[in-house]
Design a protein around this motif. Sequence first.
Motif, PDB file in Angstrom:
ATOM      1  N   UNK A  50       0.840  -1.205   0.000  1.00 34.14           N
ATOM      2  CA  UNK A  50       0.000   0.000   0.000  1.00 34.14           C
ATOM      3  C   UNK A  50       0.871   1.250   0.000  1.00 34.14           C
ATOM      4  N   UNK A  51       0.487   2.235  -0.801  1.00 33.72           N
ATOM      5  CA  UNK A  51       1.219   3.499  -0.873  1.00 33.72           C
ATOM      6  C   UNK A  51       1.182   4.170   0.500  1.00 33.72           C
ATOM      7  N   UNK A  52       2.354   4.488   1.084  1.00 34.14           N
ATOM      8  CA  UNK A  52       2.376   5.093   2.415  1.00 34.14           C
ATOM      9  C   UNK A  52       1.694   6.460   2.480  1.00 34.14           C
ATOM     10  N   UNK A  53       1.623   7.170   1.356  1.00 32.27           N
ATOM     11  CA  UNK A  53       0.928   8.465   1.323  1.00 32.27           C
ATOM     12  C   UNK A  53      -0.565   8.253   1.551  1.00 32.27           C
ATOM     13  N   UNK A  54      -1.120   7.203   0.970  1.00 33.35           N
ATOM     14  CA  UNK A  54      -2.537   6.897   1.174  1.00 33.35           C
ATOM     15  C   UNK A  54      -2.816   6.528   2.623  1.00 33.35           C
ATOM     16  N   UNK A  55      -1.901   5.787   3.231  1.00 37.78           N
ATOM     17  CA  UNK A  55      -2.067   5.414   4.635  1.00 37.78           C
ATOM     18  C   UNK A  55      -2.019   6.653   5.519  1.00 37.78           C
ATOM     19  N   UNK A  56      -1.021   7.510   5.290  1.00 32.74           N
ATOM     20  CA  UNK A  56      -0.853   8.725   6.099  1.00 32.74           C
ATOM     21  C   UNK A  56      -2.047   9.668   5.979  1.00 32.74           C
ATOM     22  N   UNK A  57      -2.676   9.687   4.815  1.00 35.20           N
ATOM     23  CA  UNK A  57      -3.818  10.582   4.611  1.00 35.20           C
ATOM     24  C   UNK A  57      -5.144   9.953   5.036  1.00 35.20           C
ATOM     25  N   UNK A  58      -5.106   8.706   5.471  1.00 37.97           N
ATOM     26  CA  UNK A  58      -6.318   8.043   5.934  1.00 37.97           C
ATOM     27  C   UNK A  58      -7.166   7.438   4.834  1.00 37.97           C
TER      28      UNK A  58
END
Length: 85
Positions: free
Chosen positions: A51-59
């Motif tokens: 999973x793209x870490x940017x997507x995780x960080x942005x919820x």
Amino acid sequence: METKSCIVEGKINRYFDKNGVELFDGDDVMLNGEIQRLYLTEDGNLGTDATNPVLIASGLAVVGEYGIYPLEYTDITDMENIEKI
């Protein structure tokens, strides 16, 4: 230096880093200059989050939502287990 990378015992895969330290689900490792966490897949393999870490960080996504990249032999030979922070 020869590395034990993955030993299959029955249906259990055992993984070892470049120093011969056994790797487990939840371990943090240094891989390609980045700290990554290892996850156990349903088929008994260890891997890293796809999973793209940017997507995780942005919820917008959660860890593992887009799958797990299974470890390859070249990953393991360069990988080093680090202590959990």
